[in-house]
Design an enzyme around this catalytic site. Structure first.
Site, PDB file in Angstrom:
ATOM      1  N   VAL A   1       0.842  -1.203   0.000  1.00 16.22           N
ATOM      2  CA  VAL A   1       0.000   0.000   0.000  1.00 16.22           C
ATOM      3  C   VAL A   1       0.878   1.253   0.000  1.00 16.22           C
ATOM      4  O   VAL A   1       0.635   2.195  -0.766  1.00 16.22           O
ATOM      5  CB  VAL A   1      -0.953   0.005   1.222  1.00 16.22           C
TER       6      VAL A   1
ATOM      7  N   PRO B   1      11.156   0.218   8.684  1.00 17.26           N
ATOM      8  CA  PRO B   1      12.321  -0.675   8.782  1.00 17.26           C
ATOM      9  C   PRO B   1      12.566  -1.342   7.434  1.00 17.26           C
ATOM     10  O   PRO B   1      11.608  -1.755   6.767  1.00 17.26           O
ATOM     11  CB  PRO B   1      11.881  -1.716   9.831  1.00 17.26           C
TER      12      PRO B   1
ATOM     13  N   ALA C   1      13.521  -4.107   6.559  1.00 19.35           N
ATOM     14  CA  ALA C   1      13.073  -5.495   6.431  1.00 19.35           C
ATOM     15  C   ALA C   1      11.682  -5.589   5.796  1.00 19.35           C
ATOM     16  O   ALA C   1      11.370  -6.551   5.109  1.00 19.35           O
ATOM     17  CB  ALA C   1      13.057  -6.169   7.794  1.00 19.35           C
ATOM     18  N   GLY C   2      10.857  -4.555   6.021  1.00 22.34           N
ATOM     19  CA  GLY C   2       9.481  -4.625   5.533  1.00 22.34           C
ATOM     20  C   GLY C   2       9.240  -3.909   4.221  1.00 22.34           C
ATOM     21  O   GLY C   2       8.093  -3.697   3.825  1.00 22.34           O
TER      22      GLY C   2
ATOM     23  N   ASP D   1      -6.913   1.692   5.842  1.00 28.47           N
ATOM     24  CA  ASP D   1      -7.804   0.713   6.479  1.00 28.47           C
ATOM     25  C   ASP D   1      -8.477   1.152   7.769  1.00 28.47           C
ATOM     26  O   ASP D   1      -9.155   0.355   8.402  1.00 28.47           O
ATOM     27  CB  ASP D   1      -7.086  -0.624   6.733  1.00 28.47           C
TER      28      ASP D   1
END
Lengths: 277, 277
Positions: A31, A51, A53-54, A117
């Site tokens: 998103v 981060p 990693a994401g 969301d």
């Protein structure tokens, strides 16, 4: 004011201006990558907090390709200090509590925010969108049916005149050239300029407007604006290479008609020939 | 990220939420009346500041019809006090100096503002818009060509499936009924609900979705959702009354073909009859 009964239940659709503005994006997933693209289109400077990693592959690509337009921080949201000099906040993280905290901080500072969301934490929503150069179209069903928004978007995309975005871009260039040639704000000249531009846009097909190059524009202004008329495409040196759906359709109708005419003639001839024997 | 070169020159198209928000509109003329309509659609409360002498007939009608939604002050802008508890400011007055003054006050307070006809004083622009019930569409050419925005709006309007707004509204009602029948947020059930709604929207024509009444929705949920399938329109008691443009068009093609066949037959017959004599 034809349909006053239905004056409710909608949103205020806007084209928000982000040039020279700072947008904080919290999150780097799927998103978030869409959000980055949307605000880059609007010439914003992006500060991205997530981060590493994401990060979604697309997010990574954006960070690599636009080092001057995206300031990236490999960490989570740090608190109020992250909101300094920020003009808009977009969050797209899975942590609902963190999202609400960011929203509260943004609202205290009257910074417009969208929390993916979580509708109550949104000052605005994103709709289904089409972009073709400077032409942008948004379809909103106000939360009633994202799927229908998507279907309608595709239908609009398919029905748009070929190269509508190109036509808009070319007409924009023609307008600035006209303003250079006949400068000044408002008054009779301003009105004449507007009328002539409207005539060009009305008389020419959109596919033809998209063909306008520098030479053609110069001729259009010399033979058109100066003589207060709208020359045809051919007069300014252009030529059509039509391949639009509508042309195909009418060509098909003619083919079908010609075939039907021939069939009618053949049938009738057969009857007469048969009688002769 | 197909076309990174053009990631600029646009706006961020948004559906701004104004429910329970206060919008100050300064001015009461033609442009202001359009602004009033746009923000009423978004469920805003309007405070209108404009001397009654300058009110457009439409503005007057709005004030009379919506006394509970519009607070009207028969005077000019009074200064900072007019901006208390205001969430958005829209001005449409001829006084450029006054407009700039209002803009400065709004920006000090971080209140989003649009000043008609003064782009640098606008945080956002309005595009060319289409509204049909909960369906809203905005076309923006980012200032390149208001006329083309208008032409494109009309073309989209003409190409939209019949009663697209009605379909969106009906699907919204069906979605809430489904959520009542199978409540809960997220998880497997949430996914199944989403998939089934997508299937309904994909399998049914938009004209048919617009026909959904209470009885048909009950049948659709009983025979469809409960049995994990999508019944046809007839199965739930509906019937089509098609009059869409595409139907007209193909009918026309047949008429033209039939006429061409007859013409062909007649010509051929004439030739043979002439020869006989």
């Amino acid at each position: 004011m034809t349909d006053t009964a239905s004056l409710s239940g909608g949103s205020l659709l806007l084209a928000w201006q982000l040039k020279h503005k700072n947008v904080l994006i919290v999150g780097g997933g799927d998103v978030a990558s869409g959000r980055i693209e949307s605000v880059l289109v609007a010439d914003a400077h992006v500060t991205l907090v997530s981060p590493s990693a994401g990060l979604h592959p697309l997010t990574k690509q954006f960070i690599e390709r636009y080092p001057d337009r995206i300031t990236y921080h490999d960490r989570t949201f740090a608190g109020a200090s992250d909101l300094e000099s920020v003009d808009m906040v977009l969050t797209a993280i899975d942590d609902v509590e963190k999202s609400r905290e960011i929203c509260a901080l943004a609202r205290e500072r009257r910074i417009p925010i969208n929390v993916a969301d979580i509708p109550p934490s949104c000052d605005f929503y994103f709709g289904s969108q089409i972009r073709s150069g400077p032409l942008q179209i948004m379809i909103s069903t106000n939360g009633q049916s994202p799927k229908l928004a998507n279907i309608i978007r595709k239908q609009i995309e398919a029905s748009l005149p070929e190269n509508a975005g190109g036509a808009v871009e070319r007409v924009g260039v023609l307008r600035s050239k006209l303003r250079e040639r006949a400068p000044g704000v408002g008054g009779e000249l301003g009105k004449r300029r507007m009328r002539w531009m409207i005539d060009v846009c009305t008389d020419w097909e959109m596919e033809d407007l998209a063909l306008l190059d520098e030479d053609m524009m110069a001729k259009l202004l010399d033979d058109g604006w100066e003589k207060n008329r709208v020359p045809r495409l051919k007069e300014v040196g252009g030529s059509r290479r039509r391949s639009s759906l509508s042309t195909h359709k009418s060509a098909n109708t003619w083919l079908v008609s010609a075939a039907a005419f021939a069939a009618g003639a053949a049938c009738s001839a057969a009857v007469f020939l048969a009688r002769r024997r």
